[in-house]
Design a protein around this motif. Structure first.
Motif, PDB file in Angstrom:
ATOM      1  N   TRP A 123       0.772  -1.114  -0.029  1.00 31.74           N
ATOM      2  CA  TRP A 123       0.010   0.027  -0.038  1.00 31.74           C
ATOM      3  C   TRP A 123       0.832   1.166  -0.026  1.00 31.74           C
ATOM      4  CZ3 TRP A 123      -3.750  -1.445   4.311  1.00 31.74           C
ATOM      5  CH2 TRP A 123      -4.686  -2.430   3.913  1.00 31.74           C
ATOM      6  N   THR A 124       1.898   1.213   0.673  1.00 33.40           N
ATOM      7  CA  THR A 124       2.884   2.353   0.916  1.00 33.40           C
ATOM      8  C   THR A 124       3.699   2.320  -0.403  1.00 33.40           C
ATOM      9  OG1 THR A 124       2.948   2.108   3.233  1.00 33.40           O
ATOM     10  CG2 THR A 124       4.762   3.388   2.187  1.00 33.40           C
ATOM     11  N   ASP A 125       4.196   1.451  -0.920  1.00 33.63           N
ATOM     12  CA  ASP A 125       5.013   1.488  -1.998  1.00 33.63           C
ATOM     13  C   ASP A 125       4.359   1.548  -3.495  1.00 33.63           C
ATOM     14  OD1 ASP A 125       7.321   0.902  -0.310  1.00 33.63           O
ATOM     15  OD2 ASP A 125       7.464  -0.895  -0.890  1.00 33.63           O
ATOM     16  N   VAL A 126       3.393   1.059  -3.638  1.00 29.17           N
ATOM     17  CA  VAL A 126       2.800   1.099  -4.920  1.00 29.17           C
ATOM     18  C   VAL A 126       1.762   2.337  -5.192  1.00 29.17           C
ATOM     19  CG1 VAL A 126       1.119  -0.174  -6.554  1.00 29.17           C
ATOM     20  CG2 VAL A 126       2.835  -1.352  -5.125  1.00 29.17           C
ATOM     21  N   PHE A 127       1.121   2.577  -4.134  1.00 28.17           N
ATOM     22  CA  PHE A 127       0.237   3.700  -4.166  1.00 28.17           C
ATOM     23  C   PHE A 127       0.638   4.923  -3.354  1.00 28.17           C
ATOM     24  CE2 PHE A 127      -2.838  -0.091  -3.734  1.00 28.17           C
ATOM     25  CZ  PHE A 127      -3.107  -0.206  -4.932  1.00 28.17           C
ATOM     26  N   GLN A 128       1.902   4.751  -2.823  1.00 27.27           N
ATOM     27  CA  GLN A 128       2.311   5.785  -2.181  1.00 27.27           C
ATOM     28  C   GLN A 128       1.480   6.495  -0.876  1.00 27.27           C
ATOM     29  OE1 GLN A 128       4.110   8.800  -4.439  1.00 27.27           O
ATOM     30  NE2 GLN A 128       4.716   7.609  -6.036  1.00 27.27           N
ATOM     31  N   ALA A 129       0.879   5.608  -0.261  1.00 34.91           N
ATOM     32  CA  ALA A 129       0.023   5.857   0.699  1.00 34.91           C
ATOM     33  C   ALA A 129       0.715   6.356   1.992  1.00 34.91           C
ATOM     34  CB  ALA A 129      -0.974   4.722   1.238  1.00 34.91           C
ATOM     35  N   TRP A 188      -8.138   0.983  -0.531  1.00 34.66           N
ATOM     36  CA  TRP A 188      -8.703  -0.256  -0.173  1.00 34.66           C
ATOM     37  C   TRP A 188      -9.248  -0.838  -1.730  1.00 34.66           C
ATOM     38  CZ3 TRP A 188     -10.478   1.036   5.046  1.00 34.66           C
ATOM     39  CH2 TRP A 188      -9.693  -0.013   6.077  1.00 34.66           C
ATOM     40  N   ASN A 189      -9.977   0.231  -2.450  1.00 40.87           N
ATOM     41  CA  ASN A 189     -10.411   0.040  -3.760  1.00 40.87           C
ATOM     42  C   ASN A 189      -9.436  -0.281  -4.933  1.00 40.87           C
ATOM     43  OD1 ASN A 189     -13.307  -0.071  -3.323  1.00 40.87           O
ATOM     44  ND2 ASN A 189     -13.397   2.162  -3.416  1.00 40.87           N
ATOM     45  N   ARG A 190      -8.541   0.465  -4.981  1.00 46.39           N
ATOM     46  CA  ARG A 190      -7.311   0.437  -5.628  1.00 46.39           C
ATOM     47  C   ARG A 190      -6.571  -0.860  -5.581  1.00 46.39           C
ATOM     48  NH1 ARG A 190      -4.059   5.475  -6.578  1.00 46.39           N
ATOM     49  NH2 ARG A 190      -3.040   4.177  -8.529  1.00 46.39           N
ATOM     50  N   TRP A 191      -6.501  -1.157  -4.208  1.00 50.18           N
ATOM     51  CA  TRP A 191      -5.708  -2.497  -3.897  1.00 50.18           C
ATOM     52  C   TRP A 191      -6.783  -3.678  -4.346  1.00 50.18           C
ATOM     53  CZ3 TRP A 191      -1.490  -4.770  -3.023  1.00 50.18           C
ATOM     54  CH2 TRP A 191      -1.499  -6.029  -2.408  1.00 50.18           C
ATOM     55  N   GLY A 192      -7.812  -3.751  -4.321  1.00 55.08           N
ATOM     56  CA  GLY A 192      -8.897  -4.755  -4.700  1.00 55.08           C
ATOM     57  C   GLY A 192      -8.824  -4.871  -6.386  1.00 55.08           C
ATOM     58  N   ALA A 193      -8.558  -3.602  -6.958  1.00 57.20           N
ATOM     59  CA  ALA A 193      -8.520  -3.615  -8.368  1.00 57.20           C
ATOM     60  C   ALA A 193      -7.084  -4.275  -8.967  1.00 57.20           C
ATOM     61  CB  ALA A 193      -8.861  -2.376  -8.956  1.00 57.20           C
ATOM     62  N   LEU A 194      -6.153  -3.900  -8.123  1.00 58.53           N
ATOM     63  CA  LEU A 194      -4.890  -4.443  -8.530  1.00 58.53           C
ATOM     64  C   LEU A 194      -4.922  -6.047  -8.391  1.00 58.53           C
ATOM     65  CD1 LEU A 194      -1.984  -3.627  -9.316  1.00 58.53           C
ATOM     66  CD2 LEU A 194      -1.571  -3.440  -6.588  1.00 58.53           C
ATOM     67  N   ILE A 195      -5.223  -6.337  -7.304  1.00 61.53           N
ATOM     68  CA  ILE A 195      -5.344  -7.976  -6.988  1.00 61.53           C
ATOM     69  C   ILE A 195      -6.383  -8.504  -7.923  1.00 61.53           C
ATOM     70  CG2 ILE A 195      -6.125  -9.665  -5.212  1.00 61.53           C
ATOM     71  CD1 ILE A 195      -3.690  -8.589  -4.327  1.00 61.53           C
ATOM     72  N   ASP A 196      -7.347  -8.071  -8.290  1.00 58.23           N
ATOM     73  CA  ASP A 196      -8.352  -8.402  -9.358  1.00 58.23           C
ATOM     74  C   ASP A 196      -7.721  -8.395 -10.786  1.00 58.23           C
ATOM     75  OD1 ASP A 196     -10.755  -9.919  -9.825  1.00 58.23           O
ATOM     76  OD2 ASP A 196     -11.508  -8.108 -10.305  1.00 58.23           O
ATOM     77  N   GLY A 197      -6.676  -7.660 -11.113  1.00 58.87           N
ATOM     78  CA  GLY A 197      -6.032  -7.598 -12.307  1.00 58.87           C
ATOM     79  C   GLY A 197      -6.468  -6.445 -13.037  1.00 58.87           C
TER      80      GLY A 197
END
Length: 443
Positions: free
Chosen positions: A382-388, A421-430
Motif C-alpha cells: 500500500w505504501t510502495d505502490v500507491f504511495q499511501a 482499499w478500492n485500488r488494492w482490490g482492483a490491483l489484486i483483481d487484475g
C-alpha cells in the motif's frame, strides 16, 4: 514428664515402631532423645494404632504441653525437627501453641498463586488500560492461556508469600528456551499479578519488580522483516484458488473453500487472522465491515471498506454457510473456522505444515513466510505502490494512532482509506497495473 522406670529414651525409628503400652495399661509415654534438648516424648495408646509426639515446656514458671504430630505420618526425624522449632520459640519466651494457631490463621488468609491469579484476572479484565479501554476478551484469553501453559504447573500451588526472585528467574528462563516472546509476556503477567498481590498485602514487595527481559533471556528476537512482493502475492492468490478445488481425500494441499476465501479476504483487507476467521454477517453493511471493539486488539471499533473483490468473496460464502459466521467450520456446524486454520493453510501451500517438508507444494519455492507476514506485505505494498501515507496505512490496519491524530479529520481520512482499499482490490483483481498512474495519497 515422668520417665518410665528402667526404660532408656527412644533413639531409633525401630524403637518408635515397636513402642506399645505395657500389658494391662491403656497408655504409656516414653522420652525421646533429641539434640534440641529435653521435653520430647512419644505417647502410645492401647485402643489406637497412631502414636502422638508430645512436647512439654516451661514459660514464666509454668509448665505446658502440646502435641507436635502423629506417628507414622510424622516420623522420628520430623518430630525432632518440630521439637527444635518449638524449643527455639520457647527460648524467646514465645508459646509455640499460640504461634501455631497464629500461623494457621495466617495460612488460611494467605493466597496460593492459583487463587491470586483467579482474583487478578477478573480485576485485569475489568480494568481500563493506558488508552482508557478494558482488555478485549481475546487478550484476557491469551493471559489465561499463558498462565495455564507456562506458569501454573510451577507456581500454582505455592503460596504467594513464598515466591522468590530466583523462582521467577528459573521459570521465565525455562519458557524463554522455547519461546522468547512468550517469556517476555509471562514476565509482564507476573509483574502485574504480583503488584496486585502486594497492594492487597499478600507480600511485602514484588519479587518481579525490576526484573528485565534481557536478564532472563526473554528479550524477543529481532522483528521479522519478511514481506511478499506483489508477484509472490499473485502466486499465493492463484494457489489458494487451485487448492480449494483440488480433489483427493489424501491430498495434503487441499483447502476448504471457507479457509481459502478467508486467506483471500485477509490479503484484500489487511485484517488480522482472528478478525477474519470470526467475521459475522451482522458486521457487514453494504460495502463496509465494522468490527466491534470486543473483537479488536486495541478494544476500539474498526471500520474496513470492502472492495468489489472482497464483496464477491462474501457473496460466494453465502452459498457455503447457513449460520451467523461468514467463514463457517466444515467440522463444527454453526461455528467459525479457527484462526489457526488460516495459519495451517499458509503453511500447507508452502509444504511446511508438517515436520517433513513437502517439495511438491505449489509455493515451496518461495522464501518462507507466515500469516502475519501477509499483513506486513499488504501494508508495505500500500505504501510502495500507491504511495499511501504510513499513518493512513496504520489506521487501515487498526494500529493505535498518535494522540494528536486520533481524533483529527476522521471523515476525510476514511475516504482516503476507501480509495486505497478500492485500488488494492482492483490491483489484486487484475484491473490495475502496479506502478502505473500512481496518485500520491498523503494524509
Amino acid at each position: 514428664m515422668t520417665k518410665t522406670p528402667g526404660r532408656k529414651p527412644i533413639t531409633t525409628p525401630v524403637e518408635v515402631a515397636a513402642f506399645r503400652p505395657p500389658k494391662g495399661r491403656n497408655k504409656a509415654r516414653r522420652l525421646v532423645r533429641s539434640k534440641h534438648g529435653n521435653g520430647l516424648a512419644l505417647e502410645a495408646r492401647a485402643d489406637r494404632e497412631a502414636k502422638s509426639w508430645l512436647y512439654r515446656f516451661n514459660i514464666g514458671g509454668k509448665q505446658f504441653e502440646m502435641t507436635l504430630g502423629a506417628y507414622p505420618a510424622m516420623g522420628l526425624r520430623e518430630a525432632r525437627d518440630a521439637h527444635g522449632e518449638a524449643a527455639k520459640l520457647v527460648a524467646k519466651g514465645i508459646d509455640p501453641r499460640k504461634h501455631r494457631k497464629a500461623e494457621k490463621a495466617r495460612n488460611i488468609s494467605a493466597w496460593t498463586m492459583d487463587q491470586a491469579f483467579d482474583r487478578w484476572i477478573e480485576f485485569y479484565a475489568a480494568s481500563p488500560g493506558r488508552r482508557g479501554g478494558i482488555p478485549s476478551p481475546r487478550t484476557v484469553m491469551k493471559q489465561r492461556g499463558r498462565w495455564r501453559v507456562h506458569l501454573q504447573k510451577h507456581l500454582g500451588g505455592a503460596y504467594v508469600r513464598d515466591i522468590t526472585r530466583r523462582d521467577l528467574i528459573d521459570i521465565i528462563e525455562r519458557v524463554a528456551s522455547r519461546a522468547r516472546e512468550e517469556a517476555r509476556q509471562c514476565l509482564s503477567l507476573l509483574r502485574q499479578l504480583l503488584d496486585y498481590c502486594e497492594e492487597r498485602e499478600q507480600i511485602d514487595s514484588n519479587p518481579a519488580a525490576g526484573l528485565e527481559p534481557s536478564k532472563v533471556k526473554a528479550r524477543p528476537s529481532r522483528p521479522r522483516e519478511r514481506y511478499l512482493k506483489f508477484k509472490e502475492l499473485q502466486e499465493l492468490w492463484l494457489a489458494l484458488g487451485q487448492a480449494a478445488v483440488r480433489g483427493g481425500e489424501g491430498d495434503r494441499q487441499r483447502l476448504t473453500a471457507s479457509v481459502s476465501n478467508a486467506v483471500k479476504l485477509l490479503i484484500l483487507t489487511g485484517a488480522r487472522r482472528s478478525e477474519v476467521a470470526k467475521m459475522r454477517w451482522c458486521e457487514v453493511d453494504a460495502d463496509a465491515w465494522v468490527i466491534p471493539s470486543s473483537r479488536m486488539k486495541a478494544g476500539v471499533e474498526h471500520r474496513i471498506h470492502l472492495s468489489k473483490p472482497a464483496q464477491m468473496i462474501l457473496e460466494a460464502q453465502k452459498d457455503q454457510v447457513s449460520g451467523e459466521y461468514v467463514f463457517e467450520s466444515n467440522r463444527l456446524e454453526g461455528r467459525p473456522i479457527h484462526p489457526d486454520s488460516i495459519t495451517t493453510a499458509v503453511a500447507r501451500l508452502q509444504g511446511r505444515e508438517l515436520k517433513e517438508l513437502d517439495s511438491d507444494a505449489p509455493l515451496f519455492h518461495l522464501e518462507h513466510f507466515t500469516t502475519h507476514d501477509l499483513r506486513r506485505s499488504v501494508a508495505t505494498l500500500w505504501t510502495d505502490v500507491f504511495q499511501a501515507d504510513p499513518l493512513l496505512v496504520d489506521a487501515m490496519l487498526a494500529h493505535a494512532p498518535p494522540k494528536l491524530l486520533g481524533t483529527y479529520n476522521k471523515g476525510k481520512r476514511y475516504r482516503m482509506q476507501v480509495n486505497v482499499w478500492n485500488r488494492w482490490g482492483a490491483l489484486i483483481d487484475g484491473n490495475e497495473v502496479p506502478g502505473g498512474n500512481v496518485v500520491p495519497l498523503r494524509g
